[in-house]
Design a protein around this motif. Structure first.
Motif, PDB file in Angstrom:
ATOM      1  N   ARG A  21      47.939  49.092  36.925  1.00  0.00           N
ATOM      2  CA  ARG A  21      48.053  47.809  35.982  1.00  0.00           C
ATOM      3  C   ARG A  21      47.259  48.103  34.741  1.00  0.00           C
ATOM      4  O   ARG A  21      46.422  47.152  34.211  1.00  0.00           O
ATOM      5  CB  ARG A  21      47.221  46.578  36.770  1.00  0.00           C
ATOM      6  CG  ARG A  21      47.884  46.266  38.181  1.00  0.00           C
ATOM      7  CD  ARG A  21      47.299  44.981  38.691  1.00  0.00           C
ATOM      8  NE  ARG A  21      48.169  43.818  38.047  1.00  0.00           N
ATOM      9  CZ  ARG A  21      48.044  42.659  38.391  1.00  0.00           C
ATOM     10  NH1 ARG A  21      46.857  42.075  39.304  1.00  0.00           N
ATOM     11  NH2 ARG A  21      48.501  41.611  37.768  1.00  0.00           N
ATOM     12  N   ASN A  23      46.726  48.803  30.743  1.00  0.00           N
ATOM     13  CA  ASN A  23      46.827  47.902  29.365  1.00  0.00           C
ATOM     14  C   ASN A  23      48.005  48.804  28.792  1.00  0.00           C
ATOM     15  O   ASN A  23      48.021  50.224  28.651  1.00  0.00           O
ATOM     16  CB  ASN A  23      45.584  48.084  28.467  1.00  0.00           C
ATOM     17  CG  ASN A  23      45.872  47.490  27.214  1.00  0.00           C
ATOM     18  OD1 ASN A  23      46.694  47.463  26.498  1.00  0.00           O
ATOM     19  ND2 ASN A  23      44.838  46.577  26.956  1.00  0.00           N
ATOM     20  N   ALA A 350      48.924  33.361  30.699  1.00  0.00           N
ATOM     21  CA  ALA A 350      48.337  34.728  30.375  1.00  0.00           C
ATOM     22  C   ALA A 350      46.925  34.215  30.921  1.00  0.00           C
ATOM     23  O   ALA A 350      46.313  33.332  30.551  1.00  0.00           O
ATOM     24  CB  ALA A 350      48.269  35.022  28.908  1.00  0.00           C
ATOM     25  N   PHE A 351      46.097  35.013  31.737  1.00  0.00           N
ATOM     26  CA  PHE A 351      44.738  34.985  31.901  1.00  0.00           C
ATOM     27  C   PHE A 351      44.000  34.745  30.709  1.00  0.00           C
ATOM     28  O   PHE A 351      43.946  35.722  29.806  1.00  0.00           O
ATOM     29  CB  PHE A 351      44.324  36.358  32.793  1.00  0.00           C
ATOM     30  CG  PHE A 351      42.996  36.174  33.113  1.00  0.00           C
ATOM     31  CD1 PHE A 351      42.598  35.629  34.433  1.00  0.00           C
ATOM     32  CD2 PHE A 351      41.821  36.736  32.596  1.00  0.00           C
ATOM     33  CE1 PHE A 351      41.278  35.290  34.935  1.00  0.00           C
ATOM     34  CE2 PHE A 351      40.672  36.535  33.103  1.00  0.00           C
ATOM     35  CZ  PHE A 351      40.306  35.945  34.211  1.00  0.00           C
ATOM     36  N   ASP A 352      43.007  33.744  30.909  1.00  0.00           N
ATOM     37  CA  ASP A 352      42.136  33.375  29.771  1.00  0.00           C
ATOM     38  C   ASP A 352      40.820  33.586  30.176  1.00  0.00           C
ATOM     39  O   ASP A 352      40.336  32.816  31.147  1.00  0.00           O
ATOM     40  CB  ASP A 352      42.608  32.042  29.317  1.00  0.00           C
ATOM     41  CG  ASP A 352      41.650  31.626  28.024  1.00  0.00           C
ATOM     42  OD1 ASP A 352      40.756  32.264  27.712  1.00  0.00           O
ATOM     43  OD2 ASP A 352      42.235  30.637  27.298  1.00  0.00           O
ATOM     44  N   ASN A 359      43.199  31.061  37.482  1.00  0.00           N
ATOM     45  CA  ASN A 359      43.866  31.858  38.102  1.00  0.00           C
ATOM     46  C   ASN A 359      43.189  32.706  39.213  1.00  0.00           C
ATOM     47  O   ASN A 359      41.953  32.806  39.397  1.00  0.00           O
ATOM     48  CB  ASN A 359      44.207  32.988  36.968  1.00  0.00           C
ATOM     49  CG  ASN A 359      44.942  32.430  36.024  1.00  0.00           C
ATOM     50  OD1 ASN A 359      46.287  32.125  36.425  1.00  0.00           O
ATOM     51  ND2 ASN A 359      44.795  32.358  34.862  1.00  0.00           N
ATOM     52  N   ARG A 361      42.889  36.600  40.106  1.00  0.00           N
ATOM     53  CA  ARG A 361      42.896  37.583  39.293  1.00  0.00           C
ATOM     54  C   ARG A 361      44.002  38.752  39.615  1.00  0.00           C
ATOM     55  O   ARG A 361      44.541  39.283  38.789  1.00  0.00           O
ATOM     56  CB  ARG A 361      41.637  38.328  39.084  1.00  0.00           C
ATOM     57  CG  ARG A 361      40.768  37.541  38.313  1.00  0.00           C
ATOM     58  CD  ARG A 361      39.405  38.220  38.451  1.00  0.00           C
ATOM     59  NE  ARG A 361      38.204  37.273  37.684  1.00  0.00           N
ATOM     60  CZ  ARG A 361      37.986  37.449  36.732  1.00  0.00           C
ATOM     61  NH1 ARG A 361      38.047  38.460  35.756  1.00  0.00           N
ATOM     62  NH2 ARG A 361      36.980  36.506  35.874  1.00  0.00           N
ATOM     63  N   CYS A 364      48.062  37.098  38.769  1.00  0.00           N
ATOM     64  CA  CYS A 364      48.291  36.593  37.321  1.00  0.00           C
ATOM     65  C   CYS A 364      48.882  37.426  36.379  1.00  0.00           C
ATOM     66  O   CYS A 364      48.266  38.787  36.517  1.00  0.00           O
ATOM     67  CB  CYS A 364      47.104  35.630  36.909  1.00  0.00           C
ATOM     68  SG  CYS A 364      45.648  36.642  36.627  1.00  0.00           S
ATOM     69  N   TYR A 366      48.309  39.075  32.378  1.00  0.00           N
ATOM     70  CA  TYR A 366      47.417  39.511  31.507  1.00  0.00           C
ATOM     71  C   TYR A 366      48.210  39.866  30.089  1.00  0.00           C
ATOM     72  O   TYR A 366      49.250  40.459  30.172  1.00  0.00           O
ATOM     73  CB  TYR A 366      46.454  40.681  31.915  1.00  0.00           C
ATOM     74  CG  TYR A 366      45.689  40.514  32.997  1.00  0.00           C
ATOM     75  CD1 TYR A 366      44.551  39.915  32.976  1.00  0.00           C
ATOM     76  CD2 TYR A 366      46.380  40.693  34.391  1.00  0.00           C
ATOM     77  CE1 TYR A 366      43.684  39.491  33.992  1.00  0.00           C
ATOM     78  CE2 TYR A 366      45.514  40.364  35.558  1.00  0.00           C
ATOM     79  CZ  TYR A 366      44.210  39.952  35.458  1.00  0.00           C
ATOM     80  OH  TYR A 366      43.645  39.395  36.453  1.00  0.00           O
ATOM     81  N   LYS A 369      49.755  43.635  29.334  1.00  0.00           N
ATOM     82  CA  LYS A 369      50.206  44.237  30.372  1.00  0.00           C
ATOM     83  C   LYS A 369      51.703  44.447  30.971  1.00  0.00           C
ATOM     84  O   LYS A 369      52.228  44.751  31.741  1.00  0.00           O
ATOM     85  CB  LYS A 369      49.366  43.947  31.581  1.00  0.00           C
ATOM     86  CG  LYS A 369      48.102  44.339  31.646  1.00  0.00           C
ATOM     87  CD  LYS A 369      47.153  44.383  32.741  1.00  0.00           C
ATOM     88  CE  LYS A 369      45.595  44.871  32.244  1.00  0.00           C
ATOM     89  NZ  LYS A 369      44.991  44.857  33.607  1.00  0.00           N
ATOM     90  N   CYS A 372      56.194  39.722  32.121  1.00  0.00           N
ATOM     91  CA  CYS A 372      55.714  39.469  33.599  1.00  0.00           C
ATOM     92  C   CYS A 372      57.229  39.031  34.242  1.00  0.00           C
ATOM     93  O   CYS A 372      57.833  37.897  33.918  1.00  0.00           O
ATOM     94  CB  CYS A 372      54.860  38.234  33.458  1.00  0.00           C
ATOM     95  SG  CYS A 372      54.396  37.635  34.920  1.00  0.00           S
ATOM     96  N   GLN A 408      54.724  43.635  34.584  1.00  0.00           N
ATOM     97  CA  GLN A 408      53.584  43.229  35.346  1.00  0.00           C
ATOM     98  C   GLN A 408      54.060  41.843  36.216  1.00  0.00           C
ATOM     99  O   GLN A 408      55.117  41.368  35.755  1.00  0.00           O
ATOM    100  CB  GLN A 408      52.174  42.753  34.719  1.00  0.00           C
ATOM    101  CG  GLN A 408      52.518  41.565  33.870  1.00  0.00           C
ATOM    102  CD  GLN A 408      51.364  41.256  32.836  1.00  0.00           C
ATOM    103  OE1 GLN A 408      50.062  41.281  33.264  1.00  0.00           O
ATOM    104  NE2 GLN A 408      51.469  40.875  31.642  1.00  0.00           N
TER     105      GLN A 408
END
Ligand code: MN
Ligand code: MN
Length: 469
Positions: A21, A23, A350-352, A359, A361, A364, A366, A369, A372, A408
């Motif tokens: 996973r 970047n 998106a994860f904030d 979320n 982790r 979820c 990102y 990434k 989705c 992702q």
């Protein structure tokens, strides 16, 4: 084994056995990074011109015609390589590129929506109170109402006059145009307001659009500010108050899309949900040449209010389009749909890091990434989801990997945190293998949403790979 060799072996084993996973920027070269940034420029232009479903539909038609697509008429003779489109009432657009394979092999369907949360004018919107003129609104889609106050808003849409003539309205986008806004209380006097819960800080009936304050000259009677506004509207558009009854006027944020961050890696703008999937899907169709299977892309309306209505995907308009194409080849729509596959192209959260608690982790999406893939949506135990099969998820995963798409997976929040849905279920209900795929969004449904340029570009790559497959 030496210590270093052991370590390397463990590293290799992890790489082989664990889900990667990383970047996306660590996985693309400089050429692809340039493509990411170039695509974002095109996208920003699109969303600045196409803020509403009607504008997105007409911009899509313009681009389709410029790229050789012709308006489809039922019964038209079709053959491989033909590019056609259908405009559904100016609010939804279907397009198809006829493939080399028989239509009975099914179509590759991409479905995105072009409506976004906003403030619609009510049927009888105009009123004057204390010598200020205002429009009553009724919000469209799921919003945090307090976010829609004290920002510049523009007004878009159509008015159908008593004589049947349609007038288009677009005011507040040009730098020289006036804009409108919803006012809010000053903090000094907001003691009671601030004690309410956030859903009620601003109530639905508080979302009134401020539109004027000068009284009509020579008028001593009541409602002269309202009269002055109506007079301006009559002079500019030829409309009278009764014409609002047959109008669709939508207040949307007046600001343009801008790069976010010192590194310009993200885009802030109105209505990324779902134009950040609609534009890549449209672009993939525009760029598609001689596909193996027939590709069908639909840009739909009404997703944000549940997909009902004749321009939403609960209606039969998609089914009819595919049936019409099928009939041109002596097949029937039912068989074609049953053999078809669909990417339901819609955004995910998106994860904030500021709000990590909603979320889980490991499950979820990102920023950066990649696009989705969402196997299921829904709420309260997957209620309302179509839940793609393991087989179809596997097929899409192989396809993405074969085409170097950075992707992702992610669910919309923690179990029991809330939830949501897309058009996936309505398409799957037509017996089509369907899975959600789209761009992760920060501040979804806010007037100013944020996406990553890399994720946007990967959505384009994903849809292009799918329709070419
Ligand atoms: Mn959406
Ligand atoms: Mn939405």
């Amino acid at each position: 084994m030496e210590e270093k060799e052991k370590k390397d072996a463990v590293k290799e084993l992890k790489k082989k056995l664990f889900l990667q996973r990383e970047n996306g920027y660590k996985r693309i070269d400089a050429d692809e990074e340039k493509a990411v940034f170039d695509f974002a420029e095109e996208y920003k232009n699109f969303i600045d011109t196409a803020k509403t479903e009607r504008e997105a539909a007409s911009e899509a038609v313009r681009l389709l015609e410029a790229n050789g697509f012709v308006e489809y008429k039922k019964g038209m003779k079709l053959s491989a390589g033909d590019k056609i489109y259908r405009n559904n009432r100016g609010k939804a657009v279907l397009m198809a590129i006829i493939g080399a394979e028989s239509i009975e092999e099914g179509v590759k369907l991409c479905a995105a929506h072009i409506d976004s949360p906003r403030l619609d004018l009510k049927q009888n919107p105009l009123y004057e109170d204390t010598e200020l003129a205002l429009f009553k609104t009724h919000y469209y889609g799921g919003i945090k109402k307090y976010q829609w106050t004290t920002i510049p808003l523009s007004l878009h849409g159509v008015v159908v006059k008593a004589d049947g003539e349609t007038v288009s309205v677009n005011i507040g986008e040009d730098e020289s145009d006036p804009v409108f806004c919803v006012t809010d209380l000053l903090p000094h006097l907001a003691t009671e307001q601030m004690s309410r819960n956030a859903a009620k800080v601003i109530k639905g009936e508080d979302l009134n659009l401020l539109i004027g304050s000068i009284p009509f000259r020579d008028d001593e009677s009541s409602e002269s500010v309202k009269l002055n506004i109506m007079n301006i509207l009559f002079e500019k558009y030829g409309i009278t108050e009764g014409d609002f009854i047959s109008a669709e006027l939508e207040a949307v944020p007046a600001f343009k899309a801008r790069d976010i961050g010192f590194d310009r890696s993200m885009i802030g703008g109105y209505g990324h949900d779902d134009r950040c999937c609609a534009f890549p899907a449209l672009k993939a169709a525009l760029m598609c040449k001689n596909p193996i299977h027939t590709s069908v892309t639909v840009l739909t309306d009404k997703e944000e209010t549940g997909s009902d209505g004749n321009t939403g995907l609960c209606s039969a308009y998609l089914k009819y389009f595919i049936a019409d194409i099928a009939e041109s080849f002596g097949s029937n729509g039912r068989d074609v749909l049953s053999a078809s596959e669909c990417l339901s192209a819609d955004v995910n959260a998106a994860f904030d890091p500021t709000f990590p608690e909603v979320n889980e982790r490991a499950n979820c999406a990102y920023v950066n990434k990649g696009v989705c893939i969402t196997k299921y949506t829904g709420s309260r135990g997957k209620s309302g989801t179509s839940d793609a099969s393991a087989e179809f998820a596997g097929r899409i995963r192989r396809l993405m990997n074969a085409n170097n798409v950075i992707w992702q997976t992610g669910e919309l929040g923690k179990v029991d945190a809330g939830g949501g849905g897309t058009v996936a279920a309505y398409i799957a209900n037509l017996n089509v293998d369907t899975i959600d795929m789209g761009v992760p969004v920060l501040s979804m449904h806010a007037p100013y949403e944020v996406i990553s340029k890399l994720d946007l570009y990967m959505a384009y790559k994903a849809f292009a790979a799918f329709i070419a497959d």
